[in-house]
Write a protein that holds these residues in place. Structure first.
Motif, PDB file in Angstrom:
ATOM      1  N   TRP A   1       0.899  -1.695  -0.100  1.00 44.01           N
ATOM      2  CA  TRP A   1      -0.278  -0.177   0.188  1.00 44.01           C
ATOM      3  C   TRP A   1       0.826   1.337  -0.195  1.00 44.01           C
ATOM      4  N   SER A   2       0.325   2.517  -0.582  1.00 49.78           N
ATOM      5  CA  SER A   2       1.052   2.968  -0.113  1.00 49.78           C
ATOM      6  C   SER A   2       0.629   4.225   1.478  1.00 49.78           C
ATOM      7  N   ASP A   3       2.059   5.039   1.107  1.00 48.65           N
ATOM      8  CA  ASP A   3       2.311   5.125   2.828  1.00 48.65           C
ATOM      9  C   ASP A   3       2.071   4.198   3.564  1.00 48.65           C
ATOM     10  N   TYR A   4       2.220   3.783   3.210  1.00 42.08           N
ATOM     11  CA  TYR A   4       2.464   2.212   4.874  1.00 42.08           C
ATOM     12  C   TYR A   4       3.347   1.643   5.005  1.00 42.08           C
TER      13      TYR A   4
ATOM     14  N   ALA B   1      -5.776  -2.157  10.340  1.00 38.10           N
ATOM     15  CA  ALA B   1      -6.462  -1.134  10.322  1.00 38.10           C
ATOM     16  C   ALA B   1      -7.615  -0.634  10.635  1.00 38.10           C
TER      17      ALA B   1
ATOM     18  N   ALA C   1      -5.574   6.782  -0.316  1.00 41.05           N
ATOM     19  CA  ALA C   1      -5.515   7.406   1.201  1.00 41.05           C
ATOM     20  C   ALA C   1      -4.606   9.013   0.081  1.00 41.05           C
TER      21      ALA C   1
ATOM     22  N   TRP D   1      -8.910   5.189   6.805  1.00 42.65           N
ATOM     23  CA  TRP D   1      -8.264   4.185   7.614  1.00 42.65           C
ATOM     24  C   TRP D   1      -7.865   5.406   8.592  1.00 42.65           C
TER      25      TRP D   1
ATOM     26  N   ASP E   1      -3.960   6.321   8.454  1.00 39.43           N
ATOM     27  CA  ASP E   1      -3.948   7.892   7.023  1.00 39.43           C
ATOM     28  C   ASP E   1      -3.963   8.895   7.726  1.00 39.43           C
TER      29      ASP E   1
ATOM     30  N   TYR F   1      -9.166  -4.264   9.270  1.00 39.79           N
ATOM     31  CA  TYR F   1      -8.415  -5.263   8.038  1.00 39.79           C
ATOM     32  C   TYR F   1      -7.064  -5.633   8.734  1.00 39.79           C
TER      33      TYR F   1
ATOM     34  N   ASP G   1      -3.899  -6.963   7.882  1.00 41.28           N
ATOM     35  CA  ASP G   1      -2.744  -6.834   6.427  1.00 41.28           C
ATOM     36  C   ASP G   1      -1.528  -7.726   6.919  1.00 41.28           C
TER      37      ASP G   1
ATOM     38  N   TYR H   1      -0.551   3.124  12.450  1.00 35.23           N
ATOM     39  CA  TYR H   1      -1.785   2.453  12.084  1.00 35.23           C
ATOM     40  C   TYR H   1      -0.539   1.205  13.322  1.00 35.23           C
TER      41      TYR H   1
HETATM   42  C1  N2P Z   1      -2.533   2.586   3.533  1.00 35.17           C
HETATM   43  C2  N2P Z   1      -4.191   1.500   3.512  1.00 35.17           C
HETATM   44  C3  N2P Z   1      -3.862   0.597   4.243  1.00 35.17           C
HETATM   45  C4  N2P Z   1      -4.880  -0.036   5.567  1.00 35.17           C
HETATM   46  N1  N2P Z   1      -2.231   3.720   3.004  1.00 35.17           N
HETATM   47  C5  N2P Z   1      -6.089  -0.681   4.440  1.00 35.17           C
HETATM   48  N2  N2P Z   1      -6.057  -1.903   4.419  1.00 35.17           N
END
Ligand code: N2P
Length: 358
Positions: free
Chosen positions: A52-55, A149, A228, A245, A248, A271, A273, A309
């Motif tokens: 995912w972006s920003d993760y 999340a 995001a 989420w 974010d 979630y 992940d 998160y």
């Molecule tokens: C990250 C979003 C991941 C959280 N930007 C939702 N699975």
């Protein structure tokens, strides 16, 4: 085959037939690179990750590269559907993907996921039992939990007249043009199922028809379906409230303290992940080293501190000064893990297409 005469003997044929029969017995079973007790090749010099972006924390990847002498290719996606579509379309070369629990079923069914070898993951013991043996991976065979999340509402307390209570906020015509929902089928429709007291995992056609109607009514107020990347618009104030989420939302709040996060009264989605090894990972040993690295207490803590998160790692949790706490029992009663929809995926896809087109 007999080397003596270069032709087929009766014994050769019998051998071939019994080998074929054995192979037939194994069909449907795990491929050879899937044995959870297998030994892996020496460490490769490269690794490819799809997340995912920003993760991720800014130093997660550089520190791994420096310590292990591995060059990491790191690509990002904005939704589960985008990730799955790319892998299904034949994108190969990724060793690890970060997948929500509900994505594991299709990943396994499509032959895209492999079980990691336990030999190389001693840090699995750092994980909290809260995130083990979940329904999507009952034997903990595939998933190496990464972060968890909650979906809720990120909102500007300096713009909204009152604090949002529930998902009905997105139906408020006074806020038209200042609202967004996630560009994510499960969250966008799931919210309207919860709004009517239904499960985010409903497969009931009449409940889904109601959710479609509610979603379309809200859509008239929405600036966009956006995930995001909405953070920037919350920070500038172009968006006053966004389905988002929790992590974010925390990232946005770090830039603009007027941003708050609320879990709607009707409840919401949750979630877990996980890092999932791909079945054709070109760099399986490097992938295992990365999974074990993420499971280190300091690495997991830095990851969650940077992304906002929750960490599924008890040893990492202990290092965090202001951790995202696992929901208390009363909150948990309103939250549901998003689950695979099985055959009803087609109905959801159709309804999402209809909502987008409305
Ligand atoms: C990250 C979003 C991941 C959280 N930007 C939702 N699975």
């Amino acid at each position: 085959m007999s080397a003596r005469d270069g032709g087929w003997t009766r014994r050769d044929l019998l051998r071939l037939l019994s080998a074929a029969a054995l192979a037939g017995c194994r069909r449907g079973g795990p491929p050879p690179n899937d044995d959870p007790d297998r030994r892996l090749p020496p460490l490769e010099r490269e690794l490819a990750i799809y997340n995912w972006s920003d993760y991720v924390a800014p130093d997660t990847i550089p520190n791994f590269e420096a310590e292990f002498g591995i060059r990491v290719t790191y690509d990002v996606f904005e939704s589960n559907e985008e990730m799955l579509a790319k892998l299904q379309a034949g994108a190969r070369g990724y060793d690890l993907v970060v997948a929500a629990g509900n994505l594991l079923t299709p990943l396994v069914a499509l032959g895209l996921a492999a079980r990691p070898s336990r030999r190389y993951l001693p840090n699995m013991t750092n994980l909290s039992p809260l995130f083990r043996r979940l329904p999507f991976d009952p034997d903990d065979a595939y998933t190496v939990p990464y972060q968890w999340a909650i979906t809720g509402i990120a909102w500007r307390h300096d713009r909204l007249p009152t604090a949002p209570v529930g998902w009905g906020l997105f139906q408020d015509t006074r806020l038209a043009g200042k609202l967004t929902q996630l560009d994510d089928m499960r969250d966008a429709i799931g919210a309207w199922l919860r709004y009517r007291g239904r499960s985010v995992n409903s497969t009931d056609p009449s409940q889904l028809a109601q959710a479609r109607a509610d979603a379309i009514r809200a859509k008239a107020n929405l600036k966009a379906y956006i995930s995001a990347p909405v953070k920037a618009q919350l920070v500038t104030g172009d968006v006053w409230a966004a389905q988002l989420w929790n992590g974010d939302a925390t990232q946005a709040r770090a830039e603009e303290p007027a941003i708050e996060f609320t879990v709607p009264a009707e409840g919401s989605a949750m979630y877990l992940d996980s890092l999932v090894l791909t079945s054709d990972a070109p760099h399986p040993r490097a992938a295992h080293e990365f999974m074990n690295y993420i499971l280190r207490p300091d690495v997991g803590a830095a990851l969650s501190a940077a992304t906002g998160y929750g960490t599924p790692n008890d040893a990492a949790l202990a290092l965090l000064s202001d951790p995202v706490r696992y929901p208390a029992p009363d909150e948990l009663a309103r939250l549901e893990y998003v689950a695979d929809l099985g055959r009803a995926t087609a109905l959801w896809d159709q309804i999402w297409t209809e909502i987008k087109a409305a």
